[in-house]
Enzyme design. Structure first.
Site, mmCIF file in Angstrom:
data_model
loop_
_atom_site.group_PDB
_atom_site.id
_atom_site.type_symbol
_atom_site.label_atom_id
_atom_site.label_comp_id
_atom_site.label_asym_id
_atom_site.label_seq_id
_atom_site.Cartn_x
_atom_site.Cartn_y
_atom_site.Cartn_z
ATOM 1 C CE1 TYR A 82 -4.040 2.048 0.344
ATOM 2 C CE2 TYR A 82 -2.516 3.469 1.552
ATOM 3 C CZ TYR A 82 -3.725 3.292 0.888
ATOM 4 O OH TYR A 82 -4.593 4.327 0.757
ATOM 5 C CG PHE A 115 -5.788 18.900 -24.184
ATOM 6 C CD1 PHE A 115 -5.882 18.462 -25.491
ATOM 7 C CD2 PHE A 115 -6.157 18.037 -23.175
ATOM 8 C CE1 PHE A 115 -6.340 17.184 -25.790
ATOM 9 C CE2 PHE A 115 -6.615 16.760 -23.462
ATOM 10 C CZ PHE A 115 -6.705 16.329 -24.775
ATOM 11 C CB THR A 116 -10.642 18.683 -24.131
ATOM 12 O OG1 THR A 116 -9.770 17.549 -24.058
ATOM 13 C CG2 THR A 116 -10.923 19.003 -25.592
ATOM 14 C CG ASP A 176 -0.057 18.740 -21.055
ATOM 15 O OD1 ASP A 176 0.531 17.641 -20.980
ATOM 16 O OD2 ASP A 176 -1.269 18.841 -21.317
ATOM 17 C CE LYS A 232 -2.770 11.370 -24.086
ATOM 18 N NZ LYS A 232 -3.620 11.360 -22.883
ATOM 19 N NE ARG A 263 -10.054 16.306 -29.987
ATOM 20 C CZ ARG A 263 -10.030 16.083 -28.659
ATOM 21 N NH1 ARG A 263 -8.902 15.937 -28.016
ATOM 22 N NH2 ARG A 263 -11.146 16.030 -27.980
ATOM 23 C CG PHE A 319 -14.820 15.702 -26.747
ATOM 24 C CD1 PHE A 319 -14.580 16.785 -25.927
ATOM 25 C CD2 PHE A 319 -14.021 14.579 -26.609
ATOM 26 C CE1 PHE A 319 -13.560 16.759 -24.990
ATOM 27 C CE2 PHE A 319 -12.997 14.538 -25.672
ATOM 28 C CZ PHE A 319 -12.775 15.637 -24.862
HETATM 29 N N1 PM9 Z 1 -5.344 13.328 -24.426
HETATM 30 C C1 PM9 Z 1 -6.073 12.405 -26.462
HETATM 31 O O1 PM9 Z 1 -6.711 11.528 -27.057
HETATM 32 C C2 PM9 Z 1 -6.997 11.459 -24.304
HETATM 33 C C3 PM9 Z 1 -8.348 11.872 -23.966
HETATM 34 S S1 PM9 Z 1 -8.933 13.467 -24.356
HETATM 35 C C4 PM9 Z 1 -9.670 13.253 -25.827
HETATM 36 O O2 PM9 Z 1 -5.362 13.249 -27.041
HETATM 37 C C5 PM9 Z 1 -2.869 16.476 -23.153
HETATM 38 C C6 PM9 Z 1 -2.044 17.282 -24.078
HETATM 39 C C7 PM9 Z 1 -3.566 15.374 -23.605
HETATM 40 C C8 PM9 Z 1 -4.369 14.631 -22.696
HETATM 41 C C9 PM9 Z 1 -5.161 13.557 -23.126
HETATM 42 C C10 PM9 Z 1 -4.383 15.036 -21.332
HETATM 43 C C11 PM9 Z 1 -5.202 14.296 -20.318
HETATM 44 C C12 PM9 Z 1 -3.680 16.134 -20.945
HETATM 45 N N2 PM9 Z 1 -2.933 16.833 -21.860
HETATM 46 O O3 PM9 Z 1 -6.298 11.413 -20.771
HETATM 47 O O4 PM9 Z 1 -6.294 12.214 -18.449
HETATM 48 O O5 PM9 Z 1 -3.477 15.044 -24.889
HETATM 49 O O6 PM9 Z 1 -4.435 10.809 -19.224
HETATM 50 O O7 PM9 Z 1 -4.617 13.091 -20.032
HETATM 51 C C13 PM9 Z 1 -6.116 12.426 -25.015
HETATM 52 P P1 PM9 Z 1 -5.465 11.814 -19.601
#
Ligand code: PM9
Length: 467
Positions: A74, A126-127, A217, A260, A384, A451
């Protein structure tokens, strides 16, 4: 031996996952059932999945072996310390707080560092990042260079911040009213476009002169480092790892979706230099993610991430990864398809506005094109554009960003060039018959990040792709 003329992936395939081919009738039924939203398709009905590069990459045998070394204690798991060492070595920040994925880190950072009413400038939104900034009362301000909003501009560093825009904002609202600058390495919504090292240095120096912190980021910062090595004068002799450290060393911390660049299926982190922010983040982490030495992850997840970070900065890996994206992009350019130039790091972005000139913005051309592409060939892409951008918080009107794009996102180490050929053929054929694609209107619109779960219907008929 003759000089090597071509390159190939620096790996061979050890295990395969069969793909299911579907009929056009099955796909038509599936996309209607999914409300013409590719996020709502079951993946077993997808042939080539280019929805996202997030958590969809193939792990290496070393990463899979790492899973067996998971220390599922843990508290204080061995894998946490391994991950901490890798983050310190390659990203260079003092404190590591693991999180379940990127938005977990965004949640912690936004909650700690933004006071209601404060501004958060950034190089394009970014979203999830913007949603977290707004959730705590912050106001995002776009300070990216104008070229980023123009799909035809060949600027090599379209992710750059416009220093004049940034300084104007600081002068207008005052440095105290700026929470921090949010700096994205390879800008996702601009089409996977990098920032130059020179611009990162100047941007950080400007912010620091005013006492404003800069948080990176770092989700695709390794890809950004590769582009710097490739394109920026004077940088070719450095390793990707050296450039990555130089980027991070300019900044005060980062949020990271390790799904990523870091080649894992789940995981992320917040990493900062400031002791007080780190302490606050560890406190909040316990509330929302889990103990600060696992942050919602299993020990084995952290091990896979630690190994993935090391693999991600290898030149041959990055060369093949971005080379494959470029391969697809070039095929589309040869076929006359309007795509964002230069070709991006993690995907090829189709300019849906130019692809479907007969559809007005409020018929959501990018959403329609992604649905039609699925019907045509079983290739799943992501919208997008306006659907992703959402609504203006104050007026409630749709936001119509200049870029209305469909992203063909390439998972790392997953698909072959033949998959890219099949994708290109389908896109090119659709482009030649683009008038067959109908527009869409909302039938359901969720409150947050619409989306992901929104539903649509074709305007003027049942079908998205009319023969
Ligand atoms: N990016 C992408 O497909 C996954 C879901 S949103 C459609 O591009 C950036 C630059 C990203 C990102 C996720 C996140 C969030 C933060 N910054 O999906 O929560 O491209 O791990 O990361 C997506 P998490």
């Amino acid at each position: 031996m003759a000089t090597r003329r071509s390159w190939a992936e620096p790996w061979k395939i050890k295990m395969v996952e069969p793909l299911r081919m579907t009929t056009r009738a099955e796909r038509e039924a599936a996309i209607a059932e999914a409300g013409f939203n590719t996020f709502l398709l079951p993946s077993r009905l997808v042939y080539i999945d280019l929805l996202t590069d997030s958590g969809t990459s193939a792990m290496s045998d070393r990463q899979w072996a790492g899973l067996m070394l998971g220390d599922e204690a843990y508290a204080g798991s061995d894998n946490f310390y391994h991950l901490e060492a890798m983050v310190r070595k390659y990203y260079g920040y003092k404190h590591l707080i693991p999180t379940h994925q990127g938005r977990g880190a965004e949640h912690l950072l936004s909650t700690i560092c933004i006071r209601p009413g404060q501004y958060v400038p950034g190089n394009m939104y970014f979203t999830t990042t913007k949603a977290h900034q707004e959730r705590v009362g912050g106001k995002f301000v776009d300070v990216i260079i104008d070229e980023a909003h123009d799909s035809t501009s060949d600027h090599p560093f379209k992710g750059n911040c416009d220093l004049a825009k940034l300084e104007k904002l600081i002068e207008r609202v005052g440095a105290n009213n700026i929470a921090y600058l949010s700096l994205e390495g390879t800008v996702n919504m601009a089409g996977g476009q990098p920032c130059s090292l020179a611009n990162i240095r100047e941007t950080c120096a400007l912010c620091h002169r005013y006492g404003i912190k800069v948080f990176l980021d770092a989700t695709r910062a390794v890809e950004n480092a590769y582009f710097i090595k490739l394109r920026e004068p004077g940088q070719a002799g450095k390793t990707i790892a050296q450039i990555l450290r130089e980027i991070c060393d300019c900044t005060d911390g980062c949020t990271m979706s390790a799904k990523k660049d870091s080649l894992v299926n789940i995981g992320g982190f917040l990493a900062v230099n400031d002791d007080k922010i780190a302490e606050a983040a560890r406190n909040l982490c316990v509330l929302f993610e889990g103990l600060h030495t696992y942050g919602g992850l299993a020990g084995r997840d952290m091990e896979a991430m630690a190994v993935g970070i090391e693999e991600s900065v290898q030149y041959d890996h990055m060369h093949a990864r971005i080379g494959q994206v470029e391969y697809l992009g070039r095929k589309l350019i040869e076929g006359g398809v309007p795509i964002v130039r230069p070709i991006g790091g993690h995907g090829v972005f189709i300019d849906a506005g130019k692809f479907l000139p007969h559809l007005p913005r409020d018929r959501f051309p990018a959403q329609a094109l992604a649905a039609a592409l699925y019907v045509d060939s079983g290739v799943r892409a992501m919208e997008r554009g306006a659907v992703s951008a959402g609504r203006d918080k104050e007026t409630g009107a749709h936001l119509f960003p200049k870029l209305e794009l469909v992203r063909l996102t390439i998972p790392r180490r997953v698909y072959t060039q033949a998959h890219m050929d099949v994708t290109a053929e389908s896109v090119i054929e659709l482009f030649q018959h683009h008038r067959k694609i109908a527009g869409l209107r909302f039938t359901y619109e969720p409150e947050f990040l619409r989306f992901f779960q929104a539903r649509f219907e074709p305007v003027g008929g049942q079908s998205i792709l009319n023969d």
